[in-house]
Design a protein around this motif. Structure first.
Motif, PDB file in Angstrom:
ATOM      1  N   LYS A  78       0.717  -1.243  -0.057  1.00  0.00           N
ATOM      2  CA  LYS A  78      -0.051  -0.055  -0.024  1.00  0.00           C
ATOM      3  C   LYS A  78       0.992   0.980  -0.150  1.00  0.00           C
ATOM      4  O   LYS A  78       0.401   2.249  -0.505  1.00  0.00           O
ATOM      5  N   THR A  79       1.899   1.121   0.709  1.00  0.00           N
ATOM      6  CA  THR A  79       3.103   2.339   0.394  1.00  0.00           C
ATOM      7  C   THR A  79       3.241   2.583  -0.650  1.00  0.00           C
ATOM      8  O   THR A  79       3.532   3.820  -1.292  1.00  0.00           O
ATOM      9  N   THR A  80       3.907   1.483  -1.596  1.00  0.00           N
ATOM     10  CA  THR A  80       4.229   1.716  -2.957  1.00  0.00           C
ATOM     11  C   THR A  80       3.108   2.306  -3.696  1.00  0.00           C
ATOM     12  O   THR A  80       3.260   3.036  -4.747  1.00  0.00           O
ATOM     13  N   ILE A  81       1.810   1.995  -3.475  1.00  0.00           N
ATOM     14  CA  ILE A  81       0.897   2.276  -4.485  1.00  0.00           C
ATOM     15  C   ILE A  81       0.445   3.938  -4.097  1.00  0.00           C
ATOM     16  O   ILE A  81       0.162   4.503  -4.961  1.00  0.00           O
ATOM     17  N   GLN A  82       0.552   4.092  -2.853  1.00  0.00           N
ATOM     18  CA  GLN A  82       0.106   5.314  -2.637  1.00  0.00           C
ATOM     19  C   GLN A  82       1.296   6.346  -3.292  1.00  0.00           C
ATOM     20  O   GLN A  82       0.893   7.408  -3.629  1.00  0.00           O
ATOM     21  N   ALA A  83       2.552   5.749  -3.234  1.00  0.00           N
ATOM     22  CA  ALA A  83       3.476   6.823  -4.000  1.00  0.00           C
ATOM     23  C   ALA A  83       3.432   6.886  -5.325  1.00  0.00           C
ATOM     24  O   ALA A  83       3.477   7.833  -5.829  1.00  0.00           O
ATOM     25  N   ILE A  84       2.757   5.850  -5.992  1.00  0.00           N
ATOM     26  CA  ILE A  84       2.535   5.906  -7.384  1.00  0.00           C
ATOM     27  C   ILE A  84       1.352   6.977  -7.782  1.00  0.00           C
ATOM     28  O   ILE A  84       1.405   7.593  -8.628  1.00  0.00           O
ATOM     29  N   ARG A  85       0.442   6.781  -6.864  1.00  0.00           N
ATOM     30  CA  ARG A  85      -0.803   7.731  -6.649  1.00  0.00           C
ATOM     31  C   ARG A  85      -0.331   9.053  -6.934  1.00  0.00           C
ATOM     32  O   ARG A  85      -1.058  10.178  -7.484  1.00  0.00           O
ATOM     33  N   TYR A  86       0.472   9.466  -5.875  1.00  0.00           N
ATOM     34  CA  TYR A  86       1.042  10.965  -5.818  1.00  0.00           C
ATOM     35  C   TYR A  86       1.962  11.448  -6.644  1.00  0.00           C
ATOM     36  O   TYR A  86       2.894  12.237  -6.277  1.00  0.00           O
ATOM     37  N   ALA A  87       2.211  10.746  -7.651  1.00  0.00           N
ATOM     38  CA  ALA A  87       3.355  10.876  -8.668  1.00  0.00           C
ATOM     39  C   ALA A  87       3.766  12.209  -9.040  1.00  0.00           C
ATOM     40  O   ALA A  87       4.841  12.799  -8.916  1.00  0.00           O
ATOM     41  N   ARG A  88       2.423  13.021  -9.396  1.00  0.00           N
ATOM     42  CA  ARG A  88       2.582  14.377 -10.114  1.00  0.00           C
ATOM     43  C   ARG A  88       2.869  15.191  -8.809  1.00  0.00           C
ATOM     44  O   ARG A  88       3.817  16.167  -8.933  1.00  0.00           O
ATOM     45  N   PRO A  89       2.167  15.179  -7.591  1.00  0.00           N
ATOM     46  CA  PRO A  89       2.600  16.157  -6.825  1.00  0.00           C
ATOM     47  C   PRO A  89       3.975  15.872  -6.022  1.00  0.00           C
ATOM     48  O   PRO A  89       4.873  16.862  -5.539  1.00  0.00           O
ATOM     49  N   PHE A  90       4.153  14.769  -5.940  1.00  0.00           N
ATOM     50  CA  PHE A  90       5.767  14.379  -5.732  1.00  0.00           C
ATOM     51  C   PHE A  90       6.922  14.973  -6.765  1.00  0.00           C
ATOM     52  O   PHE A  90       7.843  15.479  -6.118  1.00  0.00           O
ATOM     53  N   TRP A  91       6.532  14.856  -7.880  1.00  0.00           N
ATOM     54  CA  TRP A  91       7.505  15.752  -8.942  1.00  0.00           C
ATOM     55  C   TRP A  91       7.612  17.226  -8.522  1.00  0.00           C
ATOM     56  O   TRP A  91       8.866  17.801  -8.719  1.00  0.00           O
ATOM     57  N   ARG A  92       6.411  17.825  -8.425  1.00  0.00           N
ATOM     58  CA  ARG A  92       6.557  19.265  -8.029  1.00  0.00           C
ATOM     59  C   ARG A  92       7.296  19.476  -6.700  1.00  0.00           C
ATOM     60  O   ARG A  92       8.064  20.463  -6.631  1.00  0.00           O
ATOM     61  N   SER A  93       7.134  18.324  -5.946  1.00  0.00           N
ATOM     62  CA  SER A  93       8.274  18.494  -4.435  1.00  0.00           C
ATOM     63  C   SER A  93       9.535  18.557  -4.893  1.00  0.00           C
ATOM     64  O   SER A  93      10.438  19.280  -4.366  1.00  0.00           O
ATOM     65  N   LEU A  94       9.816  17.664  -5.738  1.00  0.00           N
ATOM     66  CA  LEU A  94      11.292  17.554  -6.375  1.00  0.00           C
ATOM     67  C   LEU A  94      11.736  19.018  -6.718  1.00  0.00           C
ATOM     68  O   LEU A  94      13.066  19.203  -6.508  1.00  0.00           O
ATOM     69  N   LYS A  95      11.021  19.291  -7.671  1.00  0.00           N
ATOM     70  CA  LYS A  95      11.384  20.599  -8.195  1.00  0.00           C
ATOM     71  C   LYS A  95      11.504  21.661  -7.037  1.00  0.00           C
ATOM     72  O   LYS A  95      12.443  22.590  -7.209  1.00  0.00           O
ATOM     73  N   GLN A  96      10.683  21.684  -6.088  1.00  0.00           N
ATOM     74  CA  GLN A  96      10.763  22.527  -5.016  1.00  0.00           C
ATOM     75  C   GLN A  96      12.145  22.543  -4.280  1.00  0.00           C
ATOM     76  O   GLN A  96      12.545  23.508  -3.676  1.00  0.00           O
TER      77      GLN A  96
END
Length: 381
Positions: A78-96
């Motif tokens: 479930k941790t992995t699935i959650q990370a995939i689901r949040y891929a777009r905001p996660f990418w924004r965080s990387l740029k931040q």
């Protein structure tokens, strides 16, 4: 030296380590310019960190770990699935993260096991060197002992750990005791980072056992142990207690979760029963309190901590609240373990500062070479 922190906000361990390193840097005359703290919609920056961290704090979205609400078991799938689901905001965080580093221009970034750090350096390649600090990096050391089986959890743990440290200059592996460095793996073994509240304490030896009860099943086991040994006084800090003290009988009392009171009880207890979180076991070791370490179910990292802690002599590993096992162990506990642990901890000040200086040394050498070239050019002209 100007230092920027990147901190995983899950639990207390990495946050308290960040507070401890900030104190070391301040004493040495360096500047911590801020901290990026990984948070989720349900979990913000804890007050104990924001109240004590003196530099600016920037919360930044990072997918957290998923635990079963009923059993408190870690659920890697479930941790992995959650990370995939949040891929777009996660990418924004990387740029931040990248933009913050390039804008603030620290001399070095210190990453306390936050995945955003490793992935930012993997994909966006900031120009500032990064070092990573966590006990988890000791898992890459040749002397690290792992539990048998648990193949899936072992692979998930290794993958998650790798994701935090891409392109890091060094991995500072927090360890219960001194071990050889392994430069081929970029590993430098360093002492634990403990909060000042612990190092300022003057422990004594009481007549009671202390338990930190976070798992529902652990409370049931504690009650069974109490029924089998009603003569043994036990105090348990339990998340389900709403009053400061809930007296069950003459030898068992539950207490509401309270960080300050728990430390006071820990300084006075005979031994501690806890999950195998690295931070809590190290605090007990510093205070000379042997630990019965019970890993959370399916939590591979805590299973490793329990085995490694037993190897180092700070306590005994178990898969359940076995009071007989703890009582049999106490006469065999070597009190010198705590003295050796304290001596090892005292070396941290110099080892951490040396690591930071190694990280920025190429930068200094580059600037020095440029300066010498300019001087030669001016003299020739």
């Amino acid at each position: 030296m100007r230092v920027l922190f990147l901190v995983q906000g899950e639990g207390r361990g990495h946050l308290t380590q960040a507070l401890s390193l900030a104190q070391i840097l301040n004493i040495a005359g360096h500047e911590v310019i801020g901290a990026l703290v990984g948070v989720t919609a349900e979990r913000g920056v804890p007050a104990f960190f924001s109240d004590k961290f003196t530099a600016p704090i920037t919360p930044i979205f990072s997918p957290g770990l998923v635990y079963n609400a009923g059993t408190n078991e870690l659920e890697p799938g479930k941790t992995t699935i959650q990370a995939i689901r949040y891929a777009r905001p996660f990418w924004r965080s990387l740029k931040q993260v990248r933009d913050t580093i390039e804008t603030q221009r620290p001399d070095v970034v210190v990453n306390f096991y936050e995945m955003l750090g490793g992935l930012t350096y993997a994909f966006l390649r900031p120009s500032v060197p990064m070092i990573c600090i966590a006990h988890q990096y000791f898992a890459f050391h040749s002397n690290f002992q792992r539990p048998k089986g648990q193949w899936f959890y072992r692979q998930a743990f290794k993958l998650n750990t790798r994701l935090t440290c891409f392109r890091a200059h060094e991995l500072l592996a927090l360890s219960f005791d001194k071990q050889a460095d392994e430069p081929s793996q970029r590993i430098r073994v360093v002492p634990p980072l403990l909060r000042q509240e612990i190092t300022d304490m003057k422990p004594s030896t009481g007549d009671f056992l202390l338990a930190y009860v976070t798992q529902p099943g652990l409370k049931v086991e504690l009650m069974k142990a109490h029924q089998q040994h009603p003569e043994v006084r036990m105090d348990g800090f339990h998340s389900g207690v709403t009053v400061p003290d809930e007296v069950i009988d003459d030898t068992l009392t539950y207490h509401a979760i309270d960080g300050k009171r728990f430390l006071d009880f820990m300084s006075r207890c005979k031994a501690i029963v806890t999950t195998a979180g690295f931070e809590s076991v190290c605090e007990a070791a510093y205070l000379g309190k042997p630990a019965l370490m019970i890993p959370q179910p399916n939590h591979f990292e805590q299973s490793c901590n329990a085995i490694d802690g037993q190897r180092a002599g700070v306590g005994i590993a178990s898969d359940r609240f076995d009071l007989d096992q703890l009582l049999d162990y106490l006469p065999r506990y070597d009190a010198q373990v705590s003295e050796r642990f304290r001596a090892w901890h005292a070396q941290g000040y110099f080892l951490f500062l040396a690591a930071l200086n190694r990280a920025i040394a190429p930068k200094r050498k580059s600037h020095g070479g440029f300066f010498r070239t300019r001087v030669r050019h001016i003299l020739r002209s």
